[in-house]
Design an enzyme around this catalytic site. Structure first.
Site, short mmCIF file in Angstrom:
data_model
loop_
_atom_site.label_atom_id
_atom_site.label_comp_id
_atom_site.label_asym_id
_atom_site.label_seq_id
_atom_site.Cartn_x
_atom_site.Cartn_y
_atom_site.Cartn_z
CG ASP A 43 -9.35 -58.49 3.30
OD1 ASP A 43 -9.70 -57.29 3.19
OD2 ASP A 43 -8.23 -58.91 2.94
CB SER B 191 -12.69 -38.67 10.08
OG SER B 191 -11.67 -38.02 10.82
CE1 TYR C 8 -9.14 -42.68 9.37
CE2 TYR C 8 -9.17 -40.31 9.80
CZ TYR C 8 -9.70 -41.58 10.01
OH TYR C 8 -10.76 -41.75 10.85
CE LYS D 60 -12.69 -42.92 8.02
NZ LYS D 60 -13.73 -43.96 8.20
#
Ligand code: ZN
Length: 656
Positions: free
Chosen positions: A459, A540, A553, A557
């Protein structure tokens, strides 16, 4: 040792050559007889050739085949008459011998016959078996090995003193056999090397081998020299950084990156803790057959520079003067014995390192058996050197292919169980790297069954888990040279007015904070990487061209990309390169089920095919495309590039 002969199994192998295959495999199943290509077998068969003449053919194990997995195609057919004539020549060089063996074969596509072919040819029996039995080697690597073998077998074996494999050994064996063999003879022992058995049938020859070796094992037992390995509790808290430092030194000595695999168990710990470890370990290997894998002796402790200097001196002492230029195996050790780090085995690849481990674990037993029997005495240094040099020349003859780009290097991939991460694992493996793959999905541990892959559950938001991955990865391969930080989460659409702080933090924990932990903890290993460290992060398209509904998100990024730019500035002085890829619309991953794809395509009024190619180049971007880019970014193509952000999206008009 028990015979593994089984009538039902044997019935599936009809005819001489198939019977030869069957019992060769039985020998191959027993690591105390043959290990990683050692040993060879043959059968003599009378056959009619194309023009109607009868010929005696020796079918002998070809090089490159292991007995355990051999098939009929692994036996090279050589004309026996010619071999018998060769055996009577006063001398024959290695190159001449190989030429004669190859040109006297009756099947052009057969593998090169074993260097022990002429020896097999001269033994007047249909089936001949040869192994490097541990028990025989233990008994003969003692001061009175010859007398012990005589005492053990009486006149049922012919005993031949040590000669390096090749023509001279074959001639000596043929001469002695002709003089000394009687109807009682069951086998032949080659001191410090191994044993031959023979018979009229495959079964007879095989079972005689088992019988002779069993007698040697009983001999060791009766003299309290059988199960004698010293055991000790292995120290548990080794320092992974110490291993990585040692690997850097070993790779420097070798002139190329090397894999270093750690083994620590009660037997190796016991051997390392022996007070006489210096004397026992520095004499030589159990059989010269192993010398190129294990070198003459292991490194005791961690002083690689002194080891290399001693190795160079050893080479200079014995190098044949006539041959120029002299070639030397690199002066790096192949086995390291260290009280805290345990036994470390070194190879060009993880598979090689594991072969070294298997061989040295047996060597440890053989040395201690011989020591218990009356004193371990290896061959003189000169004989060992001759074998090492000869092996090296042989290896040169065999090798022609270029090693893959990342041979000897180690890559770490996060989020490796599926999608782009899994594709990255494959791209790095294909380029010769050993790969540590981690993922929260427990399937990671069984993703690939191969020596150069280690899968660990992790993890990434738990720093304990990260420490565990680094520790296990370095123990398996010796260090970490490259990493692809791919693990990340992409939560569904959620506009800012309804985005909770908890959800926002959760995304940042995985996509950003975890990568800070990785980078901080990887840095010391990157600094020790033989070819300098390399990091690739998965950014991304959303970094240069964010979209609504993906605030967490996109922010994560973008922050990750900024973190990478700082790392490029801070780590440049250590030669570490960091680069990012910005993929977009990679549809062959598990998030994009056919249903989701169809729904999205419909939303845009497109077919699925059109939707997948909704970019400037009208091309589909696959996870493999992204993985190949990540791997290449760690290779020579990007050697002078750091802090690059490379889109892999087929061209996006908002990014352009
Ligand atoms: Zn041999």
């Amino acid at each position: 040792m028990k015979s593994l002969w089984n009538d039902d199994e044997a019935a599936n192998f009809s005819g001489d050559i198939n019977q030869r295959v069957y019992t060769s495999r039985l020998l191959g199943r027993e690591p105390a007889l043959v290990l990683h290509g050692g040993g060879n077998t043959s059968v003599k068969i009378r056959e009619m050739n194309l023009v109607g003449e009868d010929e005696d053919i020796l079918y002998i194990k070809g090089s490159g085949w292991d007995l355990e997995k051999i098939e009929a195609a692994g036996f090279a057919p050589v004309r026996l008459d010619h071999l018998i004539k060769l055996a009577k020549l006063p001398q024959l060089s290695d190159a001449q011998m190989v030429n004669e063996l190859r040109t006297q074969m009756t099947r052009a596509s057969a593998p090169t016959p074993s260097v022990e072919t002429i020896l097999h040819a001269t033994l007047p029996y249909k089936f001949v078996d040869h192994t490097h039995s541990d028990a025989i080697v233990a008994i003969t690597n003692t001061a009175s090995g010859h007398e012990r073998i005589r005492e053990l077998y009486g006149d049922t074996v012919v005993i031949v003193g040590y000669i390096m494999p090749g023509f001279d050994l074959a001639r000596q064996c043929a001469e002695q056999f002709a003089r000394e063999a009687t109807p009682k003879t069951l086998g032949m022992v080659l001191l410090n090397h191994g044993i031959f058995s023979f018979g009229a049938t495959a079964r007879e020859s095989y079972e005689r081998m088992i019988e002779l070796v069993t007698r040697a094992e009983e001999y060791l037992k009766s003299r309290k020299a059988w199960d004698i390995s010293v055991r000790a509790t292995p120290p548990d808290n080794f320092s992974p950084r110490d291993i990585a430092t040692l690997r850097r030194d070993i790779s420097t000595a070798a002139g190329k990156p090397m894999i270093v695999a750690r083994t620590q168990n009660e037997r190796t710990a016991g051997f390392i803790s022996r007070p006489d470890i210096q004397r026992l370990s520095q004499q030589g290997p159990a059989t010269p057959d192993h010398i190129i894998r294990t070198k003459r002796a292991p490194l005791l402790g961690r002083d690689v520079a002194s080891y290399s200097a001693a190795y160079r001196a050893y080479f200079e002492r014995h190098a044949p003067q006539a041959r120029e230029p002299k070639t030397m195996l690199d002066p790096a050790p192949r086995v390291v014995l260290d009280r805290e780090l345990g036994m470390l085995c070194v190879g060009n690849t993880a598979k090689d390192a594991h072969i070294v481990r298997d061989i040295y674990e047996r060597t440890i037993d053989v040395i201690q058996q011989a020591e218990a029997l009356g004193g371990w005495v290896a061959l003189p240094e000169k004989d060992l050197f001759d074998m090492e040099y000869w092996d090296l020349e042989q290896a040169k003859l065999r090798s022609g292919s270029k090693a893959p780009m990342f041979t000897g290097e180690v890559a770490l991939v996060t989020g490796a169980a599926s999608g782009i991460g899994k594709a990255c694992v494959e791209s790095f493996l294909a380029r010769g790297a050993a790969v540590i793959g981690c993922d929260i999905n427990p399937e990671i541990t069984t993703l690939y069954k191969r020596a150069d892959f280690l899968g660990i559950v992790c993890d990434v938001t738990r720093e304990d888990d990260i420490a565990n991955v680094l520790r296990a990865g370095v123990a398996a391969f010796g260090g970490i040279d490259m990493a692809v930080l791919n693990a990340g989460v992409f939560p569904g659409g959620n506009r800012i007015e309804s985005l909770s702080t908890a959800d926002f933090k959760r995304v940042l924990d995985v996509n950003l904070n975890a990568n800070l932990s990785w980078m901080r903890e990887l840095h010391p290993y990157f600094k020790l990487a033989p070819r300098d460290g390399r990091l690739v992060v998965l950014g991304s398209k959303n970094v240069p061209a964010p979209g609504p509904g993906a605030a967490a998100y996109s922010a994560s990024k973008a922050a990750l990309t900024q973190l990478l730019r700082i790392a490029a500035l801070e780590w440049g002085m250590d030669g570490i390169r960091v680069n990012a890829v910005h993929p977009d619309a990679v549809f062959d991953t598990s998030i994009w089920t056919p249903e989701v794809l169809e729904a999205r395509a419909k939303h845009y009024g497109m077919t699925v095919e059109q939707y997948k190619r909704k970019n400037v180049l009208k091309t589909e971007v696959t996870r493999r495309d992204v993985a190949e880019m990540c791997a290449e970014m760690c290779g020579p193509l990007f050697a002078k590039t750091t802090a690059a952000q490379v889109p892999i999206d087929g061209g996006n008009d908002r990014v352009i």
